[in-house]
Scaffold this motif. Structure first.
Motif, mmCIF file in Angstrom:
data_model
loop_
_atom_site.group_PDB
_atom_site.id
_atom_site.type_symbol
_atom_site.label_atom_id
_atom_site.label_comp_id
_atom_site.label_asym_id
_atom_site.label_seq_id
_atom_site.Cartn_x
_atom_site.Cartn_y
_atom_site.Cartn_z
ATOM 1 N N ARG A 169 63.796 -13.685 62.217
ATOM 2 C CA ARG A 169 62.346 -13.657 62.440
ATOM 3 C C ARG A 169 62.013 -14.115 63.859
ATOM 4 N NH1 ARG A 169 57.478 -16.198 62.133
ATOM 5 N NH2 ARG A 169 55.862 -15.088 60.992
ATOM 6 N N ILE A 170 62.639 -15.185 64.317
ATOM 7 C CA ILE A 170 62.409 -15.687 65.677
ATOM 8 C C ILE A 170 62.831 -14.638 66.706
ATOM 9 C CG2 ILE A 170 63.197 -17.402 67.373
ATOM 10 C CD1 ILE A 170 63.273 -19.411 64.982
ATOM 11 N N ARG A 171 63.994 -14.011 66.465
ATOM 12 C CA ARG A 171 64.463 -12.955 67.381
ATOM 13 C C ARG A 171 63.469 -11.797 67.424
ATOM 14 N NH1 ARG A 171 66.728 -8.201 67.509
ATOM 15 N NH2 ARG A 171 66.834 -7.941 65.259
ATOM 16 N N LEU A 172 62.959 -11.401 66.274
ATOM 17 C CA LEU A 172 61.998 -10.299 66.221
ATOM 18 C C LEU A 172 60.677 -10.669 66.892
ATOM 19 C CD1 LEU A 172 62.616 -8.848 62.654
ATOM 20 C CD2 LEU A 172 63.122 -7.756 64.844
ATOM 21 N N ILE A 173 60.265 -11.905 66.758
ATOM 22 C CA ILE A 173 59.020 -12.324 67.423
ATOM 23 C C ILE A 173 59.186 -12.269 68.938
ATOM 24 C CG2 ILE A 173 57.525 -14.333 67.843
ATOM 25 C CD1 ILE A 173 57.750 -14.923 64.832
ATOM 26 N N LYS A 174 60.333 -12.706 69.424
ATOM 27 C CA LYS A 174 60.596 -12.593 70.869
ATOM 28 C C LYS A 174 60.634 -11.132 71.300
ATOM 29 C CE LYS A 174 63.114 -16.943 71.366
ATOM 30 N NZ LYS A 174 64.426 -17.566 71.585
ATOM 31 N N PHE A 175 61.245 -10.314 70.459
ATOM 32 C CA PHE A 175 61.311 -8.886 70.744
ATOM 33 C C PHE A 175 59.909 -8.276 70.741
ATOM 34 C CE2 PHE A 175 62.754 -4.471 69.468
ATOM 35 C CZ PHE A 175 63.343 -4.181 70.681
ATOM 36 N N LEU A 176 59.068 -8.735 69.814
ATOM 37 C CA LEU A 176 57.683 -8.268 69.751
ATOM 38 C C LEU A 176 56.934 -8.641 71.026
ATOM 39 C CD1 LEU A 176 55.259 -7.043 68.252
ATOM 40 C CD2 LEU A 176 54.865 -9.300 67.246
ATOM 41 N N GLN A 177 57.144 -9.837 71.519
ATOM 42 C CA GLN A 177 56.496 -10.257 72.762
ATOM 43 C C GLN A 177 56.912 -9.340 73.910
ATOM 44 O OE1 GLN A 177 57.721 -14.358 72.855
ATOM 45 N NE2 GLN A 177 55.932 -15.053 71.701
#
Length: 158
Positions: A80-88
């Motif tokens: 989830r943290i990786r995806l949030i960074k990817f989303l940013q």
């Protein structure tokens, strides 16, 4: 007389650049939406995991099973943290693409406004020429009628 805009080719080229920038923006929006959907899926998995984990705790659980559950939970959180960074990152790319699209759109609109002003100037000039031609036709007709009228008066007097 035909209207000719000297920057027509450039305007068409800028339209193509705008279309390409719009397509790129659409692509970036779609990529962002896909990442958001993946985050939503992870959130659902985390919620489901928490329910299952709470159910497992109600019963006796082996240390290995507990360790597996904890590791899975950590995996989901890291993902989830990786995806949030990817989303940013995707949001940033989308913003850059949006700014580029707006820039290309503005460049095309400037040329279109210039074309409209040139066309208005052309039409004004064309109306002036037509008006002048109509005035000349009317003046020639008046002179012909006057000449004919003078000739007829001279014949009557003679």
């Amino acid at each position: 007389m035909r209207f000719n805009f000297s920057l027509e080719r450039i305007m068409k080229l800028r339209k193509k650049f705008e279309d390409l920038a719009r397509e790129e923006l659409s692509k970036k929006i779609k990529e962002r939406q896909e990442v958001e959907e993946r985050i939503h899926t992870i959130d659902l998995k985390i919620s489901e995991f928490e329910r299952e984990f709470n159910n497992e705790l109600k019963f006796t659980i082996s240390p290995q099973k507990l360790q597996q559950l904890i590791e899975y939970r950590e995996f989901l959180e890291k993902e989830r943290i990786r995806l949030i960074k990817f989303l940013q990152k995707k949001l940033s790319e989308e913003n850059v693409a949006r700014q580029e699209y707006l820039k290309k759109k503005n460049e095309r609109e400037v040329l279109e406004k210039l074309r409209e002003r040139k066309y208005d100037d052309f039409m004004t000039e064309l109306r002036k020429i037509e008006s002048k031609e109509m005035d000349e036709v009317a003046q020639n007709k008046f002179l012909r009628n006057k000449t004919n009228s003078d000739e007829n008066n001279n014949k009557k007097q003679a």
